[in-house]
Design a protein around this motif. Structure first.
Motif, mmCIF file in Angstrom:
data_model
loop_
_atom_site.group_PDB
_atom_site.id
_atom_site.type_symbol
_atom_site.label_atom_id
_atom_site.label_comp_id
_atom_site.label_asym_id
_atom_site.label_seq_id
_atom_site.Cartn_x
_atom_site.Cartn_y
_atom_site.Cartn_z
ATOM 1 N N VAL A 1 -8.295 3.367 3.310
ATOM 2 C CA VAL A 1 -8.079 3.973 4.768
ATOM 3 C C VAL A 1 -7.330 5.165 4.336
ATOM 4 O O VAL A 1 -7.245 6.157 4.386
ATOM 5 N N ARG A 2 -6.484 5.320 2.623
ATOM 6 C CA ARG A 2 -6.231 6.569 2.557
ATOM 7 C C ARG A 2 -4.630 7.262 3.479
ATOM 8 O O ARG A 2 -4.271 7.699 2.151
ATOM 9 N N ASP A 3 -4.123 6.937 4.259
ATOM 10 C CA ASP A 3 -3.577 7.537 4.747
ATOM 11 C C ASP A 3 -2.474 6.327 5.675
ATOM 12 O O ASP A 3 -3.241 5.743 7.398
ATOM 13 N N LEU A 4 -1.407 5.740 5.530
ATOM 14 C CA LEU A 4 -0.795 5.086 6.840
ATOM 15 C C LEU A 4 0.077 5.383 7.012
ATOM 16 O O LEU A 4 0.829 4.817 7.600
ATOM 17 N N ASN A 5 0.178 6.796 6.442
ATOM 18 C CA ASN A 5 2.281 7.128 7.351
ATOM 19 C C ASN A 5 1.446 6.953 8.900
ATOM 20 O O ASN A 5 2.627 6.824 9.813
ATOM 21 N N THR B 1 0.782 -0.837 -0.178
ATOM 22 C CA THR B 1 0.544 -0.096 0.028
ATOM 23 C C THR B 1 0.740 1.060 -0.156
ATOM 24 O O THR B 1 0.277 2.187 -1.256
ATOM 25 N N MET B 2 1.701 1.472 0.777
ATOM 26 C CA MET B 2 2.829 2.575 1.336
ATOM 27 C C MET B 2 3.312 2.154 -0.685
ATOM 28 O O MET B 2 3.454 3.413 -1.267
ATOM 29 N N TYR B 3 3.657 1.437 -1.399
ATOM 30 C CA TYR B 3 4.785 1.926 -2.008
ATOM 31 C C TYR B 3 3.378 1.968 -3.410
ATOM 32 O O TYR B 3 3.840 3.267 -4.085
ATOM 33 N N ILE B 4 2.158 1.581 -3.930
ATOM 34 C CA ILE B 4 1.247 2.021 -4.160
ATOM 35 C C ILE B 4 0.828 4.273 -4.138
ATOM 36 O O ILE B 4 0.633 4.785 -5.035
ATOM 37 N N LEU C 1 -5.935 -6.975 1.570
ATOM 38 C CA LEU C 1 -5.663 -6.280 2.955
ATOM 39 C C LEU C 1 -5.636 -5.805 2.513
ATOM 40 O O LEU C 1 -5.908 -4.130 2.898
ATOM 41 N N VAL C 2 -4.537 -5.619 1.393
ATOM 42 C CA VAL C 2 -4.087 -4.449 0.501
ATOM 43 C C VAL C 2 -5.509 -3.566 0.168
ATOM 44 O O VAL C 2 -5.167 -2.261 0.203
ATOM 45 N N LEU C 3 -6.565 -3.294 -0.908
ATOM 46 C CA LEU C 3 -7.505 -2.770 -0.674
ATOM 47 C C LEU C 3 -8.324 -2.210 -0.298
ATOM 48 O O LEU C 3 -7.993 -1.474 0.020
ATOM 49 N N ALA C 4 -8.101 -2.962 1.760
ATOM 50 C CA ALA C 4 -8.579 -2.721 2.018
ATOM 51 C C ALA C 4 -7.916 -1.370 2.905
ATOM 52 O O ALA C 4 -8.621 -0.031 3.043
ATOM 53 N N SER D 1 7.565 -1.394 -9.482
ATOM 54 C CA SER D 1 8.508 -3.367 -8.713
ATOM 55 C C SER D 1 8.932 -2.853 -7.255
ATOM 56 O O SER D 1 9.005 -3.758 -7.076
ATOM 57 N N SER D 2 8.393 -2.766 -6.468
ATOM 58 C CA SER D 2 8.776 -2.400 -4.880
ATOM 59 C C SER D 2 7.118 -3.264 -4.198
ATOM 60 O O SER D 2 7.402 -3.792 -3.834
ATOM 61 N N ALA D 3 6.184 -2.254 -4.993
ATOM 62 C CA ALA D 3 4.978 -3.114 -5.037
ATOM 63 C C ALA D 3 5.400 -4.732 -5.427
ATOM 64 O O ALA D 3 4.296 -5.773 -4.891
ATOM 65 N N LEU D 4 5.487 -4.563 -6.375
ATOM 66 C CA LEU D 4 5.503 -5.902 -7.128
ATOM 67 C C LEU D 4 6.095 -7.109 -6.666
ATOM 68 O O LEU D 4 5.297 -7.807 -6.135
#
Length: 741
Positions: free
Chosen positions: A356-360, A122-125, A349-352, A302-305
């Motif tokens: 949330v829109r913010d994982l900071n 999620t962070m990479y996306i 889990l990634v979609l959920a 690539s990191s997300a992949l």
């Protein structure tokens, strides 16, 4: 393990090996080097390294980069070392830790590692989206996130091979970006003088209020946490013992050179003020900006992949070992070897988390989970090295200081980055470990825990040998229990358990003069297992002897040389006299061997009653009634009674019999004794008259403990059961007990 179980285990290993052989497809370059390199050369290189150099200066920035890469290099060296010492299976770091410290420890690290890998996607996306919106500011952020996620999920679901082919394209894009950066030197862009050590002004977001060296380090360090990208594919590599060390270390080396050289480039092409305020320095000063934008998008994609391919492999390994309920579903593989059920859950889990829109808020926690994993890998190698076991024969050897510094470095970095999240992460791991410990997981392979505990025991034994032999404060009840028949032991089980629980031990010695002693062996093993279920350390053995007395004496003498040697001989006095001479001789030998004695005389009618009250009888101390550290034959009786009191939650009395003029002194003595012995909730009781007469009228108990004379009259001891109308335990001190200690 019996023959059938061994054959089943071997068959299972063969099936697993066959399945893994079908899956193993990838070599060093595609399976380890490329995903590891692309994960390290990520968004921090393109968007945050300029800020690091601007704050710390070139020397400070180089120091930060070097320190971060030293920590991960030590971890990579440890991982390479242990990988060449085991048959690594699916799951990467989880497999390494599980095969060394057991499924409980491996699972407690593997679960948060899986979550960290999943939320990192999620962070990479989000990072990809920021670069995309830089080019197309009019696009909707949520649409960009969902589209990128959809592409990643479809690629991972179809095949890891497809993902690796895409990564080759991304590698070419990133190489093009770095060439565009390097080519700018020919345009005269490197015109600024170098600031060797920075003033650490901070960031525009906090109005440049200033930061410390370690805050800047914390910003850069996550760039180096991609070293597990290749190891996560451990179950699908052609030769993991070769590919993981070679691919990971070469990717780290090249990444380090890239970070160091681009750091120098940034220090020369832009002034310090711009470095700390403009996150797009690399884009703005490259020869061709679109190439760097492509590199930024490619790096995050690539990191997300790599993570969306690697995370389900960890989940599949966790499910395969039933780390969590229902895990079997995620251990299943598709026909092409892809863990598609695990991919679906990871995608969900990634979609959920995208919604949330913010994982900071939890971003530092993700880094903590990675660091805990790295720390455990270093710790595994450090322990293995220190144990010097013959099974530790890695083909990739490293100096002993490497895993030690790696462990300390990871722990240090955790608390430098965010001490609060560091403690939360450690707490999560500990809670997971406690949960898995209670699940009683079935270990499919051997690990080094037994060797670790043996090494600790050997170290403790060597240390103890240099200390005084008789340590009254460290005394514990370690019983030697000779067993004629399993029926006899069954009747004594409850009492023996409560005499030693929780920290004592039981050594069961079966005496068999029969040709076929398998029944006795099976019974003793079952009883030992029952004691262990009660959290009591128990061992058993069978001596083939027709002479019970000789067998017991041999046991007494032999066990005196062992580390966990028994200090109490537990005997049961039968109602008949057939064994009286034998028992008397055994007790004499026990005294000569400085062992305490507990002679149990059963009340065949009342048994142990309600296990609610205990009496201890002690001799009167007239005329002096002097309380000293030497109480005579009282210490073991009182310690035994106190054990029963605590384990039964029973009432305990200490009783003495005196003439009438001595009653006040006797009560004073008993109160003093209980005070010094720290037994305030024990009832002192004084009886007047003759001992044998008084026994009939004394307060009733479920067990009475009395001193065992030097040369006891066993018939008389049997009569005390009728007198007291309770079971009796006659006790003789060894001289090593002290209720006052």
């Amino acid at each position: 393990m019996n023959k059938e179980a061994a054959e089943e285990s071997t068959l299972q290993e063969q099936v697993e090996d066959h399945a893994s052989t079908i899956q193993q497809k990838y070599g060093t370059f595609g399976g380890v080097f490329v995903p590891t390199l692309l994960t390290i050369l990520g968004v921090i290189l393109f968007l945050r390294q300029g800020w690091v150099i601007g704050n710390a200066g070139l020397l400070g920035g180089w120091l930060i980069i070097t320190l971060a890469f030293v920590i991960v290099t030590f971890t990579a060296l440890s991982m390479s070392c242990i990988t060449t010492n085991i048959r690594i299976k699916a799951g990467g770091a989880y497999s390494i830790i599980s095969q060394s410290l057991g499924l409980e420890v491996g699972g407690s690290v593997g679960v948060p590692l899986y979550l960290a890998q999943t939320f990192a996607i999620t962070m990479y996306i989000f990072g990809f989206r920021e670069g995309w919106l830089y080019i197309f500011p009019g696009h909707y952020a949520i649409i960009v996130d969902i589209v990128v996620f959809g592409i990643l999920f479809i690629v991972a679901y179809l095949s890891a091979r497809l993902a690796f082919r895409i990564q080759y394209i991304i590698l070419a894009v990133i190489i093009g970006a770095l060439i565009s950066v390097g080519a700018s030197v020919f345009t005269g862009a490197m015109e600024h003088s170098i600031q060797w050590w920075g003033a650490f002004p901070g960031a525009p977001g906090d109005n440049f209020q200033g930061v410390s060296f370690w805050v800047v380090f914390a910003v850069l360090f996550p760039a180096a946490t991609g070293i597990m990208a290749g190891a996560n594919m451990s179950g699908e590599l052609k030769n993991p013992k070769r590919s993981i060390p070679l691919g990971t270390l070469s990717a780290i080396a090249i990444s380090y050179l890239v970070y160091m050289s681009t750091g120098y480039w940034m220090a020369r092409v832009a002034p310090v003020d711009e470095l700390v305020s403009n996150y797009n320095v690399m884009i703005d000063y490259a020869l061709w900006a679109p190439a760097v934008l492509g590199g930024l998008l490619g790096a995050t994609f690539s990191s997300a992949l790599a993570s969306i391919v690697g995370a389900p492999r960890i989940l599949q390994a966790l499910g395969d070992h039933k780390i969590f309920p229902g895990g079997d579903v995620f251990s299943e593989l598709a026909e092409n070897g892809e863990p598609r059920n695990a991919i679906i859950l990871t995608g969900g889990l990634v979609l959920a988390s995208l919604l949330v829109r913010d994982l900071n808020t939890i971003a530092p926690l993700i880094t903590m989970f990675f660091l805990i994993t790295y720390m455990m890998i270093n710790l595994v190698v450090f322990i293995e090295q220190r144990m010097d076991m013959i099974s530790f024969r890695p083909t990739f050897r490293i100096p002993k200081f490497v895993p030690l510094l790696g462990t300390v470095g990871c722990l240090f970095t955790m608390f430098i980055i965010n001490s609060t999240f560091g403690l939360i992460a450690l707490g999560f791991v500990i809670i997971t470990y406690l949960y898995l410990t209670n699940r009683k997981l079935e270990v499919p392979y051997g690990d080094m825990r037994s060797g670790l505990f043996v090494s600790l025991a050997e170290w403790a034994a060597k240390r103890i040998s240099s200390l005084p032999e008789n340590n009254e404060r460290a005394w514990k009840a370690n019983l030697l229990v000779p067993v004629r028949s399993s029926r006899e032991l069954r009747g004594n089980f409850s009492l023996i358990r409560n005499l030693v629980y929780p920290k004592g031990s039981v050594k069961l010695v079966g005496m068999s003069g029969q040709n076929d002693d398998s029944e006795l062996r099976d019974s003793l093993m079952d009883f030992a297992i029952s004691f262990q279920r009660e959290n009591i350390y128990a061992q058993w053995s069978v001596i083939d002897s027709t002479n019970f007395e000789d067998a017991v004496l041999n046991s007494l003498q032999t066990l005196q040389g062992t580390f966990f040697k028994p200090n109490i001989l537990f005997l049961r006095l039968p109602a008949h006299k057939h064994y009286d001479e034998e028992i008397l001789s055994i007790m004499r030998q026990a005294r000569l061997n400085n062992m305490g004695i507990q002679l149990y005389v059963e009340d065949t009618i009342a048994q142990l009653g309600r296990s609610a009250s205990v009496n201890v009888w002690i001799h009167e101390q007239s005329p002096e009634w002097d309380l000293s550290m030497e109480l005579g034959n009282v210490d073991l009786a009182m310690l035994t009674a106190y054990k029963l009191k605590v384990n039964w939650n029973a009432r305990m009395r200490i009783i003495t019999v005196v003439e009438e003029p001595e009653v006040e002194k006797a009560y004073q003595y008993l109160n003093n004794l209980l005070d010094v012995a720290r037994l305030p909730d024990v009832i002192p009781h004084v009886e007047i008259g003759n001992f044998e007469t008084v026994m009939r009228n004394a307060p009733q108990a479920d067990v009475d403990l009395l001193g065992l004379p030097e040369e006891p009259d066993l018939d008389k001891l049997r009569s005390y059961v009728e007198e007291t109308q309770s079971a009796c335990v006659f006790v003789a001190d060894s001289g090593n007990e002290n209720i006052l200690a």
